[in-house]
Design a protein around this motif. Structure first.
Motif, PDB file in Angstrom:
ATOM      1  N   ASN A  53      -3.410  31.429-122.060  1.00 11.94           N
ATOM      2  CA  ASN A  53      -2.464  31.063-120.995  1.00 11.94           C
ATOM      3  C   ASN A  53      -1.732  32.282-120.441  1.00 11.94           C
ATOM      4  N   GLY A  54      -1.389  33.241-121.332  1.00 10.80           N
ATOM      5  CA  GLY A  54      -0.734  34.465-120.860  1.00 10.80           C
ATOM      6  C   GLY A  54      -1.728  35.377-120.170  1.00 10.80           C
ATOM      7  N   VAL A  55      -2.902  35.503-120.776  1.00 11.13           N
ATOM      8  CA  VAL A  55      -3.932  36.407-120.249  1.00 11.13           C
ATOM      9  C   VAL A  55      -4.343  36.005-118.831  1.00 11.13           C
ATOM     10  N   ARG A  56      -4.472  34.679-118.599  1.00 16.12           N
ATOM     11  CA  ARG A  56      -4.946  34.197-117.298  1.00 16.12           C
ATOM     12  C   ARG A  56      -4.001  34.635-116.172  1.00 16.12           C
ATOM     13  N   ILE A  57      -2.693  34.615-116.466  1.00 15.64           N
ATOM     14  CA  ILE A  57      -1.726  35.015-115.432  1.00 15.64           C
ATOM     15  C   ILE A  57      -1.775  36.528-115.216  1.00 15.64           C
ATOM     16  N   LEU A  58      -1.890  37.287-116.317  1.00 12.88           N
ATOM     17  CA  LEU A  58      -1.991  38.748-116.165  1.00 12.88           C
ATOM     18  C   LEU A  58      -3.246  39.100-115.372  1.00 12.88           C
ATOM     19  N   GLU A  59      -4.285  38.321-115.588  1.00 11.50           N
ATOM     20  CA  GLU A  59      -5.528  38.552-114.855  1.00 11.50           C
ATOM     21  C   GLU A  59      -5.316  38.284-113.361  1.00 11.50           C
ATOM     22  N   GLN A  60      -4.583  37.199-113.033  1.00  9.83           N
ATOM     23  CA  GLN A  60      -4.291  36.912-111.621  1.00  9.83           C
ATOM     24  C   GLN A  60      -3.531  38.072-110.982  1.00  9.83           C
ATOM     25  N   LEU A  61      -2.651  38.690-111.797  1.00  6.32           N
ATOM     26  CA  LEU A  61      -1.834  39.788-111.268  1.00  6.32           C
ATOM     27  C   LEU A  61      -2.597  41.109-111.234  1.00  6.32           C
ATOM     28  N   GLY A  62      -3.838  41.076-111.756  1.00  7.88           N
ATOM     29  CA  GLY A  62      -4.658  42.294-111.735  1.00  7.88           C
ATOM     30  C   GLY A  62      -4.302  43.249-112.852  1.00  7.88           C
ATOM     31  N   ILE A  63      -3.546  42.786-113.849  1.00 10.18           N
ATOM     32  CA  ILE A  63      -3.131  43.685-114.931  1.00 10.18           C
ATOM     33  C   ILE A  63      -4.074  43.564-116.113  1.00 10.18           C
ATOM     34  N   THR A  65      -7.346  43.305-116.286  1.00  9.49           N
ATOM     35  CA  THR A  65      -8.502  44.193-116.215  1.00  9.49           C
ATOM     36  C   THR A  65      -8.071  45.603-116.606  1.00  9.49           C
ATOM     37  N   ALA A  66      -6.862  45.948-116.165  1.00 10.83           N
ATOM     38  CA  ALA A  66      -6.378  47.297-116.453  1.00 10.83           C
ATOM     39  C   ALA A  66      -6.182  47.499-117.953  1.00 10.83           C
ATOM     40  N   MET A  67      -5.914  46.413-118.693  1.00 14.97           N
ATOM     41  CA  MET A  67      -5.646  46.562-120.121  1.00 14.97           C
ATOM     42  C   MET A  67      -6.872  46.256-120.961  1.00 14.97           C
ATOM     43  N   GLU A  68      -7.909  45.764-120.310  1.00 18.37           N
ATOM     44  CA  GLU A  68      -9.025  45.186-121.038  1.00 18.37           C
ATOM     45  C   GLU A  68      -9.592  46.116-122.105  1.00 18.37           C
ATOM     46  N   SER A  69      -9.667  47.387-121.791  1.00 18.10           N
ATOM     47  CA  SER A  69     -10.301  48.307-122.724  1.00 18.10           C
ATOM     48  C   SER A  69      -9.540  48.393-124.044  1.00 18.10           C
ATOM     49  N   MET A  70      -8.268  47.966-124.040  1.00 17.14           N
ATOM     50  CA  MET A  70      -7.493  48.057-125.272  1.00 17.14           C
ATOM     51  C   MET A  70      -7.706  46.834-126.147  1.00 17.14           C
ATOM     52  N   PHE A  71      -8.330  45.815-125.606  1.00 21.00           N
ATOM     53  CA  PHE A  71      -8.286  44.534-126.284  1.00 21.00           C
ATOM     54  C   PHE A  71      -9.338  44.364-127.360  1.00 21.00           C
ATOM     55  N   PHE A  72      -8.996  43.555-128.309  1.00 18.98           N
ATOM     56  CA  PHE A  72      -9.879  43.202-129.406  1.00 18.98           C
ATOM     57  C   PHE A  72     -10.345  41.774-129.136  1.00 18.98           C
ATOM     58  N   THR A  73     -11.627  41.552-129.326  1.00 19.50           N
ATOM     59  CA  THR A  73     -12.181  40.259-128.935  1.00 19.50           C
ATOM     60  C   THR A  73     -12.567  39.458-130.175  1.00 19.50           C
ATOM     61  N   ASP A  74     -12.257  38.191-130.222  1.00 15.43           N
ATOM     62  CA  ASP A  74     -12.699  37.379-131.353  1.00 15.43           C
ATOM     63  C   ASP A  74     -13.321  36.096-130.826  1.00 15.43           C
ATOM     64  N   ARG A  75     -13.206  35.018-131.576  1.00 10.89           N
ATOM     65  CA  ARG A  75     -13.954  33.824-131.208  1.00 10.89           C
ATOM     66  C   ARG A  75     -13.581  33.229-129.860  1.00 10.89           C
ATOM     67  N   PHE A  76     -12.428  33.601-129.314  1.00  9.26           N
ATOM     68  CA  PHE A  76     -12.065  33.086-127.994  1.00  9.26           C
ATOM     69  C   PHE A  76     -12.576  33.987-126.875  1.00  9.26           C
ATOM     70  N   ARG A  86       4.013  48.059-127.356  1.00  8.99           N
ATOM     71  CA  ARG A  86       4.431  49.102-126.416  1.00  8.99           C
ATOM     72  C   ARG A  86       3.336  49.410-125.399  1.00  8.99           C
ATOM     73  N   ASP A  87       2.049  49.189-125.770  1.00  6.89           N
ATOM     74  CA  ASP A  87       0.965  49.403-124.807  1.00  6.89           C
ATOM     75  C   ASP A  87       1.021  48.360-123.696  1.00  6.89           C
ATOM     76  N   LEU A  88       1.370  47.115-124.088  1.00  8.84           N
ATOM     77  CA  LEU A  88       1.500  46.056-123.078  1.00  8.84           C
ATOM     78  C   LEU A  88       2.640  46.397-122.111  1.00  8.84           C
ATOM     79  N   LEU A  89       3.783  46.826-122.679  1.00  6.76           N
ATOM     80  CA  LEU A  89       4.929  47.150-121.822  1.00  6.76           C
ATOM     81  C   LEU A  89       4.610  48.338-120.910  1.00  6.76           C
ATOM     82  N   LYS A  90       3.904  49.316-121.488  1.00  8.39           N
ATOM     83  CA  LYS A  90       3.546  50.504-120.702  1.00  8.39           C
ATOM     84  C   LYS A  90       2.692  50.090-119.502  1.00  8.39           C
ATOM     85  N   LYS A  91       1.710  49.203-119.753  1.00  7.69           N
ATOM     86  CA  LYS A  91       0.830  48.753-118.668  1.00  7.69           C
ATOM     87  C   LYS A  91       1.614  47.970-117.628  1.00  7.69           C
TER      88      LYS A  91
END
Ligand SMILES: Cc1cc2nc3c(=O)[nH]c(=O)nc-3n(C[C@H](O)[C@H](O)[C@H](O)COP(=O)(O)OP(=O)(O)OC[C@H]3O[C@@H](n4cnc5c(N)ncnc54)[C@H](O)[C@@H]3O)c2cc1C
Length: 451
Positions: A53-63, A65-76, A86-91
């Motif tokens: 739910n949080g990610v979908r809104i950040l995606e709408q705002l175009g943020i 994709t900008a953070m994607e490379s930092m993310f860890f992916t699991d079953r979702f 602090r990386d989220l706040l920095k972005k």
């Protein structure tokens, strides 16, 4: 001459405040952000998990994709993302189009409001004028206190004493970021159930592991008497856990030795009924806080920012940011926003309240829970799915890419059946153990000392 624009004064430049700044920017609404600290993204040693739910809104705002490379992916898939806070706040900060609207070292000390506008004063004496103040200033919110002060003068009794004493804490959390350890792979999260405590371990990226030790406090504390904790207190909790095996041959001490940063705080839980008064409205942790076990705090703060900007945009001249709605129109809009948020949060609070107690319980029940925990495998997922299905989005920016489409949520029926079955099972177990334990003890005593 150009008409003055409707202006929002956002107090706090963290997850809620910066997300709202992005939302208003995209809606064409004027804003300014006031932050008390010099540094917007300090190292506090905390990680953060964003749910779909949080990610979908950040995606709408175009943020996103900008953070994607930092993310860890699991079953979702991409939709469940953990990173250093602090990386989220920095972005969130660096992706803002106009950073000159964010004023650091601007601690807000007072708000005055009337029918025509709002004035927000900072510690250094600067006064900002606008049409709406949004408190995105966390647990110790000045916006909330000022809202209560104004309401007490204009409508005594509206904010009840019960409401004011709603912030309480029964748990504390030591949280830290460590260098990676062998034995916890970078897609693996670990939950360890101890006596009256839980250890959650979440690998963030290849080079960090976020961990959280949640333990029960000696009693329930009510704000403003909730204790503050030092790093010394954190050591007292963590050092005795060094030899505790948390996963296969991994010990908690392995994480503790590799720590890069750590901190400790009380884990407050509350949801206020009243989020607005006059021209002041609060969002995020200033009005609603849940234990970190359900990982919904940040995502719900992001949703609240989106929900508020949807309504504001509609109110202000259909999105042109030029109209000046009346005091009554603003009030009616804030009332609708408040109601929608409470409806959205009700189940999430209930689930989170249960989860933190379930995971950090002690005694016989804790042992029973710990043995059972691996079996109702979908319970956690169901809770998460239930929270995500009713999520808000920004209604003025189209959804793009994989937003929610790759992940089939359970139908409401499926979710409810599973969750209810599990709750019934846990309740049955609690009741049975309350009855069986005394019977068993009496029987043992009888065997020892037959009449
Ligand atoms: C240990 C821990 C782990 C967590 N893990 C997760 C997780 O995995 N997933 C998740 O979703 N949530 C998690 N949360 C919760 C999440 O961090 C919060 O819900 C979220 O940060 C809420 O953000 P906020 O912007 O409302 O408030 P905050 O992050 O508290 O920010 C408030 C901001 O306002 C500023 N401020 C305060 N007073 C003033 C003033 N007078 N003037 C100007 N500025 C002011 C502060 O400096 C700060 O920048 C966790 C919380 C903790 C404690």
């Amino acid at each position: 001459m150009e008409k003055p624009r409707f202006k929002v004064i956002i107090i706090g430049a963290s997850i809620s405040g910066l997300t709202l700044a992005h939302c208003l920017d995209r809606a064409g609404i004027d804003y300014v952000v006031l932050e008390k600290h010099h540094d917007i993204h300090p190292q506090l040693g905390a990680g953060i998990c964003l749910l779909p739910n949080g990610v979908r809104i950040l995606e709408q705002l175009g943020i996103y994709t900008a953070m994607e490379s930092m993310f860890f992916t699991d079953r979702f898939g991409r939709s469940f993302s953990c990173l250093e806070r602090r990386d989220l706040l920095k972005k969130l900060y660096t992706e803002l189009r106009d950073k000159s609207r964010v004023h650091v070292a601007s601690k807000v000390v007072g708000i005055s409001t009337d029918e025509f506008g709002i004035s927000v004063e900072t510690e250094i004496g600067t006064v900002y004028h606008g049409n709406l103040a949004v408190g995105a200033d966390g647990v110790h919110s000045i916006a909330r206190s000022e809202m209560w002060r104004v309401a007490a003068i204009q409508e005594p009794g509206l904010i009840t004493d019960k409401e004011k004493s709603m912030i309480c804490a029964e748990f504390s959390g030591v949280f830290g970021v460590s260098n990676p350890i062998r034995g916890v792979k970078n897609w693996q999260s670990v939950t360890y159930y101890g006596e009256g405590l839980t250890i959650l371990v979440l690998p963030l990226r290849e080079n960090s592991v976020f961990w959280l030790v949640i333990s029960k406090l000696d009693r329930k504390y009510v704000y403003p008497n909730i204790p503050r904790f030092s790093r010394g207190d954190a050591r007292c909790i963590c050092e005795p856990l060094a030899s505790t095996s948390i996963w296969a041959d991994v010990k908690f001490g392995d994480l503790w030795e590799r720590r890069r940063a750590f901190n400790m705080s009380a884990l407050e839980e509350y949801m206020f009924e009243v989020w607005h008064y006059g021209r002041i409205v609060c969002i995020g942790d200033s009005v609603s806080k849940i234990a970190p076990n359900s990982a919904q705090g940040a995502s719900m703060a992001i949703e609240a920012a989106a929900g508020l900007s949807n309504m504001l945009r509609k109110l202000i001249n259909g999105g042109k940011g030029l109209g000046k709605p009346s005091y009554l129109e603003i009030n009616a809009m804030l009332h609708r926003f408040n109601r929608a948020q409470l409806q959205r949060l009700e189940d999430i609070h209930t689930d989170s309240h249960f989860l933190v107690r379930f995971q950090a319980s002690n005694g016989l029940l804790a042992r029973a829970y710990a043995c059972m925990a691996p079996y109702p495998r979908d319970f956690m997922t169901d809770g998460i799915v239930r929270a995500v299905t009713g999520a808000m989005i920004l209604d003025y920016i189209p959804l793009t890419g994989y937003s929610g489409k790759e992940w089939r949520p359970l139908t409401m029926g499926e979710t409810l059946v599973r969750a209810k079955t599990y709750y019934r099972f846990v309740r049955l177990l609690s009741v049975t153990s309350i009855i069986l334990v005394p019977v068993l003890l009496s029987w043992l005593v009888f065997l020892q000392f037959p009449i």
